[in-house]
Structures are given as structure tokens and as C-alpha cells.
Design a protein around this motif. Structure first.
Motif, short mmCIF file in Angstrom:
data_model
loop_
_atom_site.label_atom_id
_atom_site.label_comp_id
_atom_site.label_asym_id
_atom_site.label_seq_id
_atom_site.Cartn_x
_atom_site.Cartn_y
_atom_site.Cartn_z
N UNK A 1 43.92 17.83 12.59
CA UNK A 1 44.67 18.53 13.88
C UNK A 1 46.11 17.76 14.05
N UNK A 2 46.86 18.90 14.19
CA UNK A 2 48.26 18.39 14.67
C UNK A 2 48.53 18.45 16.26
N UNK A 3 48.73 17.23 16.74
CA UNK A 3 48.61 17.33 18.40
C UNK A 3 50.31 16.89 18.67
N UNK A 4 50.76 17.77 19.47
CA UNK A 4 52.08 17.61 20.18
C UNK A 4 51.97 16.94 21.40
N UNK A 5 52.53 15.87 21.61
CA UNK A 5 52.20 14.91 22.65
C UNK A 5 53.65 14.78 23.24
N UNK A 6 53.86 15.42 24.63
CA UNK A 6 55.01 15.51 25.30
C UNK A 6 54.85 14.41 26.17
N UNK A 7 56.15 13.80 26.52
CA UNK A 7 56.24 12.47 27.30
C UNK A 7 55.80 11.39 26.64
N UNK A 8 55.36 11.12 25.39
CA UNK A 8 54.85 10.02 24.53
C UNK A 8 55.71 8.64 24.71
N UNK A 9 56.82 8.95 25.06
CA UNK A 9 57.78 7.62 24.96
C UNK A 9 57.53 6.91 26.48
N UNK A 10 56.59 7.36 27.43
CA UNK A 10 56.33 6.68 28.46
C UNK A 10 55.13 5.80 28.66
N UNK A 11 54.73 5.45 29.70
CA UNK A 11 53.46 4.36 29.82
C UNK A 11 52.34 5.11 29.19
N UNK A 12 51.68 6.27 29.81
CA UNK A 12 50.43 6.56 29.21
C UNK A 12 50.35 7.28 27.90
N UNK A 13 51.51 8.03 27.83
CA UNK A 13 51.73 8.94 26.54
C UNK A 13 51.70 7.97 25.32
N UNK A 14 52.34 7.00 25.67
CA UNK A 14 52.56 5.50 24.26
C UNK A 14 51.31 5.21 23.97
N UNK A 15 50.78 4.96 25.01
CA UNK A 15 49.20 4.34 24.82
C UNK A 15 48.31 5.31 24.42
N UNK A 16 48.38 6.49 24.66
CA UNK A 16 47.84 7.60 23.98
C UNK A 16 48.10 7.89 22.46
N UNK A 17 49.46 7.79 22.35
CA UNK A 17 49.86 7.99 20.65
C UNK A 17 49.16 6.71 19.92
N UNK A 18 49.17 5.52 20.51
CA UNK A 18 48.64 4.48 19.70
C UNK A 18 47.14 4.55 19.56
N UNK A 19 46.58 4.86 20.67
CA UNK A 19 45.15 5.33 20.77
C UNK A 19 44.63 6.32 19.50
N UNK A 20 45.40 7.34 19.40
CA UNK A 20 45.26 8.68 18.45
C UNK A 20 45.64 8.07 16.96
N UNK A 21 46.63 7.29 16.95
CA UNK A 21 46.97 6.90 15.41
C UNK A 21 45.80 5.84 14.90
N UNK A 22 45.48 5.09 15.84
CA UNK A 22 44.24 4.09 15.45
C UNK A 22 42.82 4.82 15.34
N UNK A 23 42.47 5.69 16.26
CA UNK A 23 41.09 6.32 16.37
C UNK A 23 40.95 7.62 15.38
N UNK A 24 42.20 8.25 15.14
CA UNK A 24 41.98 9.57 14.42
C UNK A 24 43.35 9.49 13.22
N UNK A 25 43.14 8.68 12.23
CA UNK A 25 44.13 8.41 11.34
C UNK A 25 44.46 9.84 10.35
N UNK A 26 43.35 10.68 10.66
CA UNK A 26 43.20 12.27 10.03
C UNK A 26 44.34 13.21 10.61
N UNK A 27 44.61 12.67 11.72
CA UNK A 27 45.30 13.76 12.82
C UNK A 27 46.82 13.38 12.68
N UNK A 28 47.62 14.21 12.70
CA UNK A 28 49.10 14.24 12.83
C UNK A 28 49.51 14.29 14.30
N UNK A 29 50.43 13.13 14.69
CA UNK A 29 51.23 13.26 16.03
C UNK A 29 52.70 13.56 15.95
#
Ligand SMILES: NC(=O)c1ccc[n+]([C@@H]2O[C@H](COP(=O)([O-])OP(=O)(O)OC[C@H]3O[C@@H](n4cnc5c(N)ncnc54)[C@H](O)[C@@H]3O)[C@@H](O)[C@H]2O)c1
Length: 338
Positions: free
Chosen positions: A1-29
Motif C-alpha cells: 500500500x502507498x500511503x500519503x501522509x499529510x502533515x507528517x513533519x509535525x508531532x503526531x504525523x512524524x510518529x505515525x511515519x516512524x510507526x508505519x516504517x517499523x510495523x509495515x516495511x512493505x508499505x511506501x510512505x
């Protein structure tokens, strides 16, 4: 799955990006962020080294910029964290809140509709429900509680929720919405209560507390919020709203005293109350627990201790914000567009 994360340089968005890269390495962010004062490219330094991560500097309320990203990246899902998020700033300058938090969401919804995106997830807040009385610990916000915003910030978020619901009903855009309580944890911008308390105390400054400090918030460790959004993205039902919270109600005064106790020092300075200050937020998260099997897992004392440790270990990160040098990094690193 390719996920567009808007606002990912802020507090929760960045934590979400790190969560996804760790938990779902098959996905693209793919991250799109305007890098306002609240966006920090340094936060995404480790993500930028990841082969499945791409960054665009873009404003979600500019349809040409949004269209370019959708055409080039063709995301399967969009998770929207991009927002002006500070209540005090919304009281001083409401218009940018409407531009980003309402028109920005409309722009993203239009793009999702045009491109047939399989899911648009709107990250909303419990503040859309207004507040509850302090003395009624039996009352909680459910997904059916009427919207009753108190600040320009919460009014803009409530408007976005209504718009997202309307795009689901009218155009069939597969929208989900999460309404979460107050978050805390790593990468929290030091204008908000917990990081403000920590960074002020570490610099020998008093911690400002509004009024008498009796206002109650329901705190959730940011990683629990990220796991909740992940669950909604994978198992949530389009058209549905999900309340996210962990039953960690604390008054502002209790929170600041807990930080002082963890750091072993600190002074409180009571300041004039915020206009329209909401008394109490308290989320009923039972739909998330029942339907998606999600449950908050980090008790407040543990999450606060982890947060204080993180701020002690990452002094450079918050000092760059306080001395303004992170903005220079934003300009140099992510210059015009990518
Ligand atoms: N922080 C909380 O406790 C909390 C609780 C519930 C919900 N929320 C919601 O979660 C989301 C994220 O909150 P946060 O605390 O991480 O906020 P934040 O202020 O830390 O981050 C917001 C991000 O959005 C970006 N942004 C702002 N305007 C933009 C625009 N026009 N185009 C593109 N990017 C833009 C900023 O640069 C920043 O990186 C918000 O929608 C907020 O309403 C926050």
C-alpha cells in the motif's frame, strides 16, 4: 500500500511515519508537509534515509500542488494530519485555521475523489465535542455526542469532519474519521503543555498554568494513537467515526506536578485563563476496542516518564526549535519542492 501522509513533519504525523516504517516495511510512505512553524524537517531525518519514504514540501490548500503529488504518486490511501493545531494561536489568528483545516481538507477530498483513492482518513480531535463538566466523571464523549466547538481551532476541525462526512455520503469517497484525546510523547512541539513544562524546567523557567489548573484533559501516549490510526486504516469501515482515548484523565495542575516530580525541580506560575477554556475532555473509546480490537496500552505515568527521558536525551532537537535554527534547516534541506 502507498500511503500519503499529510502533515507528517509535525508531532503526531512524524510518529505515525516512524510507526508505519517499523510495523509495515512493505508499505511506501509519501509525506507532504508545508513546513509551517510547527513542521520540522529534522524530525524526519531518519525517515529520509529510508528507501520507502519520499517527502514533498506542499500546502494542502493549494490544489495544483496537491494534484501534482496525487498524479505522480498515485496513493492508495491518504492520512491527513496537516493542520494548524494550537488553540491559543487560533484565538489570535483564526483565518489560517480555516484555510488549512477546512479548505485544505476540501482540497484533499476533491483529489481523493478525482483519483479514486481507496481511503481518506481524517485525523480529528475530541475538541469537536466541546467540553464536559468537571464534576461529572460519569460523562464521556461518544461518537454520537453532538459537535459543539468552543475555539476557532475546534470549530475548524468540526467543519472538516462534517465536510468529510458529506463527501462520503454525496460522492462515496471512502472516508474514516478518528477523534482523539490529547497526545504527548517524542517530537511534541514545545508550545504545548507537557513539552513546554519539560523544556521550561530544564531551562530554569517557571511553567505557566492557565487559571487554577483545574481543567481536565484525557492523555494518550502518541504511539497508542498511531496504532489506532493504523488499525482504522486497515480494518475501519468507511463512513465511520472512531473515538480514540485511553482513560487517562488528569488536571493540568496534576500533569505539571508530575513533570516536576520526574525532573526533581520546577516552579509553577499561574497565568490569566484562556478565553473560552474547555473544562474537561473525556473520551469513550469502546467502539475502537469492540470493533477494531484496539486498546490504549501505555499508562500515563509510564508514558510521561518515557517522554521526559526522550526530551532529556534529545536536547538538541528542542533547542533548535527554541533558538529558531530548525527553520533554516527546513529551508536548506527541503528548499523549494522536494
Ligand atoms: N496534538 C494533539 O494532542 C492532537 C489530539 C487530537 C488530534 N490532533 C490532530 O492531529 C493532527 C496533528 O496534530 P499535531 O499535534 O501533530 O500538530 P502539529 O502542529 O505538530 O503538526 C501539524 C503539521 O501540519 C503541517 N501543516 C500545517 N499547515 C499545513 C498546510 N497548509 N499544508 C501542509 N502541511 C501543513 C505543519 O507543517 C506540521 O508539520 C492535527 O490535525 C490535530 O488537529 C492532535
Amino acid at each position: 500500500m502507498k500511503i500519503l501522509v499529510t502533515g507528517g513533519a509535525g508531532f503526531i504525523g512524524s510518529n505515525f511515519i516512524y510507526h508505519m516504517l517499523r510495523e509495515h516495511p512493505e508499505d511506501t510512505i509519501v509525506c507532504a508537509d508545508k513546513l509551517t512553524y510547527a513542521g520540522n524537517a529534522e524530525t524526519l531525518g531518519n525517515a529520509a534515509k529510508h528507501p520507502s519514504f519520499t517527502f514533498y514540501r506542499a500546502d494542502i490548500s493549494v490544489s495544483r500542488a496537491v494534484e501534482e503529488i496525487f498524479s505522480r504518486e498515485k496513493p492508495d490511501a491518504v492520512v491527513n494530519f496537516a493542520a494548524e493545531s494550537h488553540v491559543d494561536r487560533s484565538i489570535a489568528h483564526p483565518s489560517v485555521f480555516l484555510k488549512t483545516n477546512v479548505l485544505g481538507v476540501q482540497t484533499l477530498l476533491d483529489a481523493c475523489r478525482r483519483h479514486g483513492v481507496a481511503r481518506f482518513h481524517q485525523v480529528s480531535t475530541d475538541e469537536v465535542y466541546g467540553d464536559l463538566p468537571i464534576g461529572r466523571r460519569d460523562l464521556f464523549f461518544t461518537e454520537d455526542t453532538p459537535l459543539k466547538a468552543s475555539s476557532p481551532y475546534s470549530a475548524s476541525k468540526a467543519s472538516a469532519d462534517l465536510l468529510a462526512g458529506a463527501y462520503f455520503r454525496t460522492y462515496g469517497v471512502p472516508v474514516t474519521i478518528s477523534r482523539c484525546s490529547n497526545n504527548y510523547g517524542p517530537y511534541h512541539f514545545p508550545e504545548k503543555l507537557i513539552p513546554l513544562a519539560i523544556t521550561n524546567i530544564l531551562r530554569g523557567k517557571p511553567v505557566p498554568v492557565y487559571g487554577t489548573g483545574e481543567n481536565v484533559r484525557d492523555w494518550l501516549y502518541v504511539e497508542d494513537h498511531c496504532a489506532a490510526i493504523d488499525a482504522i486504516l486497515r480494518r475501519g469501515v468507511p463512513g465511520r467515526v472512531y473515538n480514540v482515548g485511553g482513560h487517562n484523565e488528569r488536571s493540568n495542575l496534576q500533569v505539571v506536578r508530575a513533570v516536576i516530580s520526574l525532573l526533581g525541580k520546577g516552579e509553577i506560575e499561574f497565568v490569566c485563563d484562556r478565553a473560552g477554556h474547555d473544562l474537561r475532555y473525556a473520551i469513550d473509546p469502546s467502539r475502537m476496542e469492540r470493533e477494531l480490537g484496539w486498546k490504549g496500552s501505555v499508562p500515563f505515568e509510564e508514558g510521561l516518564s518515557r517522554t521526559v527521558e526522550w526530551f532529556l536525551a534529545n536536547r538538541q532537537w528542542w533547542e533548535h526549535i527554541l533558538d529558531g535554527s530548525y527553520r533554516k534547516y527546513n529551508r536548506e534541506f527541503y528548499g523549494a519542492n522536494s
